[in-house]
Design a protein around this motif. Structure first.
Motif, short mmCIF file in Angstrom:
data_model
loop_
_atom_site.label_atom_id
_atom_site.label_comp_id
_atom_site.label_asym_id
_atom_site.label_seq_id
_atom_site.Cartn_x
_atom_site.Cartn_y
_atom_site.Cartn_z
N ARG A 84 0.84 -1.20 0.00
CA ARG A 84 0.00 0.00 0.00
C ARG A 84 0.87 1.25 0.00
O ARG A 84 0.65 2.17 -0.79
CB ARG A 84 -0.91 -0.01 1.23
CG ARG A 84 -1.75 1.25 1.41
CD ARG A 84 -2.24 1.41 2.83
NE ARG A 84 -1.11 1.54 3.73
CZ ARG A 84 -1.09 1.07 4.98
NH1 ARG A 84 -2.14 0.45 5.49
NH2 ARG A 84 -0.02 1.22 5.73
N ASP A 85 1.86 1.27 0.89
CA ASP A 85 2.74 2.44 0.98
C ASP A 85 3.53 2.64 -0.31
O ASP A 85 3.70 3.78 -0.77
CB ASP A 85 3.68 2.31 2.17
CG ASP A 85 2.93 2.33 3.51
OD1 ASP A 85 1.73 2.70 3.53
OD2 ASP A 85 3.54 1.94 4.53
N ALA A 86 4.01 1.55 -0.90
CA ALA A 86 4.75 1.64 -2.16
C ALA A 86 3.85 2.17 -3.27
O ALA A 86 4.27 3.02 -4.08
CB ALA A 86 5.33 0.28 -2.54
N LEU A 87 2.61 1.71 -3.32
CA LEU A 87 1.66 2.18 -4.34
C LEU A 87 1.35 3.66 -4.18
O LEU A 87 1.31 4.41 -5.16
CB LEU A 87 0.36 1.38 -4.29
CG LEU A 87 0.45 -0.06 -4.78
CD1 LEU A 87 -0.87 -0.78 -4.56
CD2 LEU A 87 0.84 -0.09 -6.24
N ARG A 88 1.15 4.09 -2.96
CA ARG A 88 0.87 5.51 -2.73
C ARG A 88 2.04 6.37 -3.20
O ARG A 88 1.82 7.43 -3.80
CB ARG A 88 0.57 5.75 -1.25
CG ARG A 88 -0.79 5.24 -0.84
CD ARG A 88 -1.07 5.46 0.61
NE ARG A 88 -2.41 4.98 0.96
CZ ARG A 88 -2.79 4.72 2.19
NH1 ARG A 88 -1.97 4.90 3.21
NH2 ARG A 88 -4.02 4.29 2.41
N ASN A 89 3.25 5.93 -2.93
CA ASN A 89 4.44 6.68 -3.38
C ASN A 89 4.55 6.70 -4.89
O ASN A 89 4.88 7.72 -5.49
CB ASN A 89 5.71 6.10 -2.77
CG ASN A 89 5.82 6.37 -1.28
OD1 ASN A 89 5.26 7.34 -0.77
ND2 ASN A 89 6.53 5.51 -0.58
N GLU A 90 4.27 5.58 -5.53
CA GLU A 90 4.33 5.50 -6.99
C GLU A 90 3.31 6.43 -7.64
O GLU A 90 3.63 7.16 -8.57
CB GLU A 90 4.11 4.07 -7.48
CG GLU A 90 5.25 3.12 -7.18
CD GLU A 90 6.49 3.38 -8.01
OE1 GLU A 90 6.38 3.98 -9.11
OE2 GLU A 90 7.57 2.96 -7.58
N VAL A 91 2.08 6.39 -7.17
CA VAL A 91 1.02 7.22 -7.76
C VAL A 91 1.31 8.70 -7.55
O VAL A 91 1.07 9.51 -8.45
CB VAL A 91 -0.37 6.82 -7.18
CG1 VAL A 91 -1.45 7.80 -7.63
CG2 VAL A 91 -0.73 5.40 -7.61
N ALA A 92 1.88 9.04 -6.41
CA ALA A 92 2.20 10.45 -6.13
C ALA A 92 3.20 11.02 -7.13
O ALA A 92 3.20 12.22 -7.39
CB ALA A 92 2.73 10.59 -4.71
N ASP A 93 4.03 10.16 -7.71
CA ASP A 93 5.05 10.60 -8.66
C ASP A 93 4.52 10.72 -10.09
O ASP A 93 5.27 11.12 -10.99
CB ASP A 93 6.24 9.63 -8.66
CG ASP A 93 7.08 9.75 -7.41
OD1 ASP A 93 6.96 10.77 -6.70
OD2 ASP A 93 7.86 8.82 -7.14
N LEU A 94 3.28 10.35 -10.33
CA LEU A 94 2.73 10.35 -11.68
C LEU A 94 1.79 11.53 -11.89
O LEU A 94 1.38 12.20 -10.96
CB LEU A 94 2.01 9.02 -11.93
CG LEU A 94 2.92 7.79 -11.85
CD1 LEU A 94 2.12 6.51 -11.87
CD2 LEU A 94 3.94 7.80 -12.97
#
Length: 186
Positions: A54-64
């Protein structure tokens, strides 16, 4: 302008490199130029757990960029949809695509880490298109999980794929077609 896509892998030993990388390569080939497919390795893929993914996904989406398309395969799709249901990202989503995704909750798979939400639609943005793909010959996640998602997310477009396995027989043309259709609408 390039459309950002985040592809979330499934779980299991070497899934990123040995299995889902083939799906990503096929998707890139189907989509062609104009799409940027991001395919990060998720934490401890052999033993996936909700909080770190979940935390990794939130970080990834924030960069897009706004309009990002999110694609989740298998347990990656389950973690993706529950991450969205628990807290929507600040980014405007262009669409969410779940491939062979296990349903967490009544009738589906149990989880000590993910809260069951029988009506996911109440926790998801109504203005974002959701797509569900599941093969009738999926040997990992029973086909009935598609029906559970249809009940929990009645606004989603379900695509049952006759004869397709857990990897959709390596054919993501149906996903690419839906992505193209979104671009035409947008």
């Amino acid at each position: 302008m390039t459309v950002d896509i985040l592809f979330v892998q499934g779980g299991g030993r070497d899934v990123h490199d040995q299995w889902d990388a083939r799906l990503v390569a096929r998707l890139k080939k189907e989509l062609g130029p104009g799409y940027s497919v991001r395919y990060p390795r998720m934490p401890d893929e052999a033993d996936p757990h909700y909080p770190p993914w979940r935390d990794a996904l939130r970080n990834e989406v924030a960069d897009l960029q706004d309009g990002v398309l999110l694609i989740g395969h298998s347990i990656g799709g389950a973690i993706l949809i529950h991450t969205l249901a628990d807290q929507l990202p600040r980014r405007k989503l262009g669409g969410v695509f779940l491939i062979a995704t296990p349903f967490i909750g009544d009738g589906g798979w149990p989880s000590d880490e993910i809260s069951s939400k029988s009506n996911l639609a109440d926790h998801l943005p109504a203005d974002v298109p959701f797509f569900l793909y599941h093969g009738t010959h999926d040997e990992v996640v029973p086909f009935e999980h598609l029906r559970l998602y249809e009940s929990a997310m009645p606004h989603a477009l379900a695509r049952p794929l006759d004869g397709a396995d857990h990897q959709l027989n390596g054919d993501l043309s149906c996903v690419a077609q839906d992505i193209f259709a979104l671009k035409l609408r947008g």
